[in-house]
Write a protein that holds these residues in place. Structure first.
Motif, short mmCIF file in Angstrom:
data_model
loop_
_atom_site.label_atom_id
_atom_site.label_comp_id
_atom_site.label_asym_id
_atom_site.label_seq_id
_atom_site.Cartn_x
_atom_site.Cartn_y
_atom_site.Cartn_z
N ALA A 14 -53.03 18.33 22.85
CA ALA A 14 -53.19 17.50 21.66
C ALA A 14 -51.98 17.60 20.74
CB ALA A 14 -54.46 17.90 20.91
N ASN A 19 -52.21 13.96 19.16
CA ASN A 19 -53.53 13.34 19.16
C ASN A 19 -54.46 14.16 18.26
OD1 ASN A 19 -56.04 12.27 19.74
ND2 ASN A 19 -55.57 11.97 21.91
N ILE A 20 -54.67 13.72 17.03
CA ILE A 20 -55.47 14.47 16.06
C ILE A 20 -56.94 14.49 16.43
CG2 ILE A 20 -55.80 12.53 14.49
CD1 ILE A 20 -55.24 16.18 13.47
N TRP A 21 -57.45 13.42 17.03
CA TRP A 21 -58.87 13.38 17.39
C TRP A 21 -59.19 14.37 18.50
CZ3 TRP A 21 -61.59 11.63 13.73
CH2 TRP A 21 -61.13 10.60 12.94
N LEU A 22 -58.31 14.48 19.44
CA LEU A 22 -58.50 15.46 20.51
C LEU A 22 -58.40 16.88 19.96
CD1 LEU A 22 -59.00 15.75 23.53
CD2 LEU A 22 -56.52 15.78 23.84
N ILE A 24 -59.24 17.83 16.89
CA ILE A 24 -60.50 18.08 16.18
C ILE A 24 -61.61 18.39 17.17
CG2 ILE A 24 -62.28 17.00 14.75
CD1 ILE A 24 -59.95 15.52 13.33
N PHE A 25 -61.67 17.66 18.28
CA PHE A 25 -62.64 17.90 19.35
C PHE A 25 -62.49 19.32 19.89
CE2 PHE A 25 -63.74 17.39 23.91
CZ PHE A 25 -65.06 17.04 23.76
N GLU A 26 -61.26 19.76 20.04
CA GLU A 26 -60.96 21.09 20.56
C GLU A 26 -61.40 22.18 19.59
OE1 GLU A 26 -58.74 24.63 20.15
OE2 GLU A 26 -58.21 22.87 19.00
#
Length: 63
Positions: A14, A19-22, A24-26
């Motif tokens: 990420a 990739n900020i959304w990935l 945050i998911f992590e």
């Protein structure tokens, strides 16, 4: 192992690809991994022959 695969490797990916959304998911997977790591840490002094059963309604386990 789940902390490494779902946490560290995805965080590096990420950050490299911005990739900020990935990322945050992590972070959520990393917080979930902490509970598993604490359980392993609390059972570190038990013998390999000890049976462990997850508690059905509370946090923790039976030995």
């Amino acid at each position: 192992m789940s902390g490494v695969l779902m946490g560290l490797l995805i965080a590096i990916y990420a950050l490299i690809f911005d990739n900020i959304w990935l990322f945050i998911f992590e972070v959520f997977f990393t917080f979930a991994m902490v509970g598993d790591a604490l359980m392993v840490y609390s059972l570190r002094n038990e013998t390999m022959n000890t049976y462990v059963q997850d508690h059905p309604s509370e946090v923790g386990c039976y030995l």
